[in-house]
Design a protein around this motif. Structure first.
Motif, PDB file in Angstrom:
ATOM      1  N   ASP A 335      46.687   9.924  49.325  1.00  0.00           N
ATOM      2  CA  ASP A 335      47.876  10.387  50.033  1.00  0.00           C
ATOM      3  C   ASP A 335      49.091   9.552  49.636  1.00  0.00           C
ATOM      4  O   ASP A 335      50.182  10.095  49.391  1.00  0.00           O
ATOM      5  N   GLU A 336      48.916   8.252  49.536  1.00  0.00           N
ATOM      6  CA  GLU A 336      50.028   7.370  49.177  1.00  0.00           C
ATOM      7  C   GLU A 336      50.449   7.567  47.717  1.00  0.00           C
ATOM      8  O   GLU A 336      51.640   7.492  47.390  1.00  0.00           O
ATOM      9  N   ILE A 337      49.483   7.807  46.845  1.00  0.00           N
ATOM     10  CA  ILE A 337      49.801   8.077  45.435  1.00  0.00           C
ATOM     11  C   ILE A 337      50.671   9.328  45.326  1.00  0.00           C
ATOM     12  O   ILE A 337      51.678   9.348  44.602  1.00  0.00           O
ATOM     13  N   GLN A 338      50.308  10.388  46.037  1.00  0.00           N
ATOM     14  CA  GLN A 338      51.087  11.625  45.977  1.00  0.00           C
ATOM     15  C   GLN A 338      52.509  11.400  46.485  1.00  0.00           C
ATOM     16  O   GLN A 338      53.485  11.891  45.896  1.00  0.00           O
ATOM     17  N   ARG A 339      52.641  10.659  47.564  1.00  0.00           N
ATOM     18  CA  ARG A 339      53.977  10.383  48.109  1.00  0.00           C
ATOM     19  C   ARG A 339      54.777   9.499  47.162  1.00  0.00           C
ATOM     20  O   ARG A 339      55.982   9.700  46.985  1.00  0.00           O
ATOM     21  N   ALA A 340      54.118   8.538  46.539  1.00  0.00           N
ATOM     22  CA  ALA A 340      54.822   7.622  45.646  1.00  0.00           C
ATOM     23  C   ALA A 340      55.297   8.314  44.379  1.00  0.00           C
ATOM     24  O   ALA A 340      56.407   8.069  43.888  1.00  0.00           O
ATOM     25  N   TYR A 341      54.464   9.205  43.831  1.00  0.00           N
ATOM     26  CA  TYR A 341      54.796   9.874  42.572  1.00  0.00           C
ATOM     27  C   TYR A 341      55.459  11.238  42.773  1.00  0.00           C
ATOM     28  O   TYR A 341      55.938  11.852  41.808  1.00  0.00           O
ATOM     29  N   GLY A 342      55.469  11.741  44.015  1.00  0.00           N
ATOM     30  CA  GLY A 342      56.156  12.998  44.292  1.00  0.00           C
ATOM     31  C   GLY A 342      55.457  14.234  43.795  1.00  0.00           C
ATOM     32  O   GLY A 342      56.075  15.122  43.206  1.00  0.00           O
TER      33      GLY A 342
END
Length: 415
Positions: A335-342
Motif C-alpha cells: 500500500d505504501e509503495i503504491q502511494r509513494a510511486y503513484g
C-alpha cells in the motif's frame, strides 16, 4: 609456509582471507553455512522467482575498504547509483516530497540553496550539526544536538536510522561522527549512495570466492567450529566436532557473529544487544521515473529501492514490527509503495525477510563492549563488523575488520 585458518566466510572473513593470501599465507577457510556472505548473502527465492539479497545493504562512494576489496578480487559488476549525491524523500502523511542535493565538493554550499536543502530549514538549523563531528566517547547523538526540527525530522533521523540501525537519538555520537567525517564532510562525491546490482553475491561474494579458490584457498562449507582449546597465551586446538585440529604455527582469525564468538570464548567482551531489520521484496518492476532510493516518512516502510525486476523495502531498528505476520507486513508495504510511486496494482509475488539480530545496537554502551582485533591469545585474532572498527555495523566496517586482522597476522610474522 606461513599458515592461517579463517573461521567464517562472511565479508569480514573473506576480507581477512584475501589479504592473507595476498601476503603469501596458506589459508584454510571454514564456513558453517552452506554459502558464503553471512548477512550479505544472495539466494534464489522460489516464491518470487527471482534472485534477491537478504537485505538492501548500502555502501557509499567514500568507502575505501569496499573499493580495495573489489579491486583486489577483480569484481567487475558495477555498484549502481546516481552521479550526484541526491537523496529523494516523500512524506506519505503530508504528501510532501523533496530531494536533498549535496554538492560534489567538500565545501557544503548546498545548505545555502533552498532548492537543495531540507524544505522549511534555514542556514542556522545546520550550524549545530558541527557538534556531531566532535569526538565524544560515551555520548549519544541526542546529547550532542537537539533531536527535533526540520533538519532532524526530514534528513538526519531517517538517514542515521539507516546508518546506525538504532533509534538515532540513542545512537553513539562517536560512531555517527566517524561516518559523517568520512562521507558528508568530504562532500557529495564521497557520499554517493551505491547499491549492489544485480546482487550482493555478484558484487562482492562470488568474485572473492573465485579469487580465493584460484589461489588455493577455497572455502569449506558446512564446517562448524564447536570449541576452541586454549593453552596459556595461545590457542592449542580447534574442535570441529568430527575431528580435533592441533595447531602448530597457524594464526586463527575468528570471523563469526558476536554471540558465536562469545560462546566459544566466554572471556572476550562483545556486544550483547541487537536490533532487527525487516526487508520486503515485490516482483514488480518500478515505475520508469522511480528514483533508485526513496526515503519514506509517515510510513512503516523507511526506504524503497528500485531494481529493474523488483521493488524492495527496508525497515531498520524494526523491533516493533519484526514479530508481525509476514503477509500483514507485505500488504502494508505494498500500500505504501503504491502511494509513494503513484500507481495502483494488485500485490505481486512478495517475500518478507526478517533479520532479528541484524546488527549490534549502535549505542555508546554497546560500542564500549566491542573488542579489539587482537586478543590475549597470541595466535587468535577477531574480525567482524562488531569488532572495534570505529564505524557502525556496515559492509565497510566488516571489510576493514578483516584487513585489520590480516594486518596484525602479517605484522606478527614479520617480527
Amino acid at each position: 609456509m606461513r599458515k592461517a585458518i579463517v573461521v567464517g566466510a562472511g565479508l569480514a572473513g573473506l576480507s581477512a582471507a584475501v589479504r592473507l593470501v595476498e601476503a603469501g599465507f596458506a589459508v584454510e577457510i571454514a564456513e558453517a553455512a552452506t554459502q558464503a556472505g553471512g548477512r550479505c548473502r544472495s539466494y534464489h527465492d522460489a516464491q518470487l522467482g527471482l534472485t534477491i539479497d537478504n537485505g538492501n545493504h548500502l555502501v557509499l562512494a567514500g568507502n575505501h575498504a569496499v573499493t580495495r576489496f573489489r579491486q583486489t578480487v577483480g569484481a567487475d559488476t558495477p555498484l549502481s547509483g546516481p552521479d550526484h549525491a541526491d537523496f529523494a524523500f516523500a512524506d506519505l502523511a503530508s504528501g510532501a516530497r523533496w530531494t536533498i542535493g549535496i554538492n560534489d565538493g567538500p565545501l557544503p554550499w548546498w545548505v545555502l540553496s533552498t532548492s537543495r536543502r531540507v524544505p522549511g530549514s534555514r542556514l542556522a538549523d545546520y550550524l549545530p550539526l558541527v557538534k556531531l563531528l566532535a569526538k565524544t566517547p560515551g555520548a549519544t547523538v541526542g546529547q550532542r544536538i537537539r533531536a527535533q526540527g526540520p533538519v532532524w525530522d526530514r534528513l538526519l533521523e531517517p538517514v542515521l536510522l539507516a546508518v546506525l540501525n538504532t533509534p538515532p537519538a540513542e545512537g553513539s555520537a562517536a560512531l555517527t561522527a566517524a561516518v559523517l567525517r568520512e562521507t558528508l564532510l568530504r562532500g557529495g562525491k564521497a557520499s554517493l549512495p551505491r547499491i549492489a546490482e544485480p546482487t550482493l553475491a555478484a558484487a562482492f561474494i562470488d568474485p572473492a570466492l573465485e579469487w580465493l579458490a584460484g589461489r588455493g584457498a577455497p572455502v569449506t562449507f558446512g564446517k562448524r567450529l564447536r570449541a576452541i582449546e586454549t593453552e596459556g597465551e595461545r590457542i592449542a586446538a580447534l574442535d570441529w566436532g568430527d575431528h580435533r585440529q592441533e595447531l602448530a604455527g597457524e594464526t586463527v582469525v575468528l570471523a563469526v557473529p558476536p554471540w558465536i564468538a562469545k560462546g566459544l570464548l566466554p572471556e572476550i567482551t562483545a556486544p550483547d544487544t541487537f536490533n532487527s531489520i525487516v526487508n520486503a521484496h515485490f516482483a514488480c518492476p518500478p515505475p520508469a521515473d522511480a528514483p533508485p532510493m526513496l526515503a519514506l516518512l509517515g510510513a512503516r516502510a523507511q526506504w524503497l529501492f528500485a531494481f529493474p525486476d523488483r521493488i524492495s523495502v527496508t525497515v531498520s531498528a524494526a523491533d516493533d514490527i519484526v514479530g508481525l505476520d509476514r503477509e500483514e507486513l507485505a500488504r502494508t508495504f505494498w500500500d505504501e509503495i503504491q502511494r509513494a510511486y503513484g500507481f495502483t496494482a494488485e500485490m505481486p509475488a512478495w517475500q518478507v525477510v526478517k533479520e532479528k539480530r541484524a546488527t549490534f545496537a549502535a549505542t555508546p554502551a554497546q560500542d564500549a563492549l566491542r573488542p579489539q582485533a587482537h586478543t590475549r591469545w597470541g595466535n587468535l585474532l577477531l574480525a567482524g563488523d562488531w569488532v572495534q572498527t570505529g564505524l557502525p555495523a556496515t559492509i565497510e566496517g566488516a571489510l576493514r575488520s578483516g584487513e585489520t586482522a590480516a594486518g596484525l597476522a602479517i605484522g606478527a610474522e614479520r617480527r
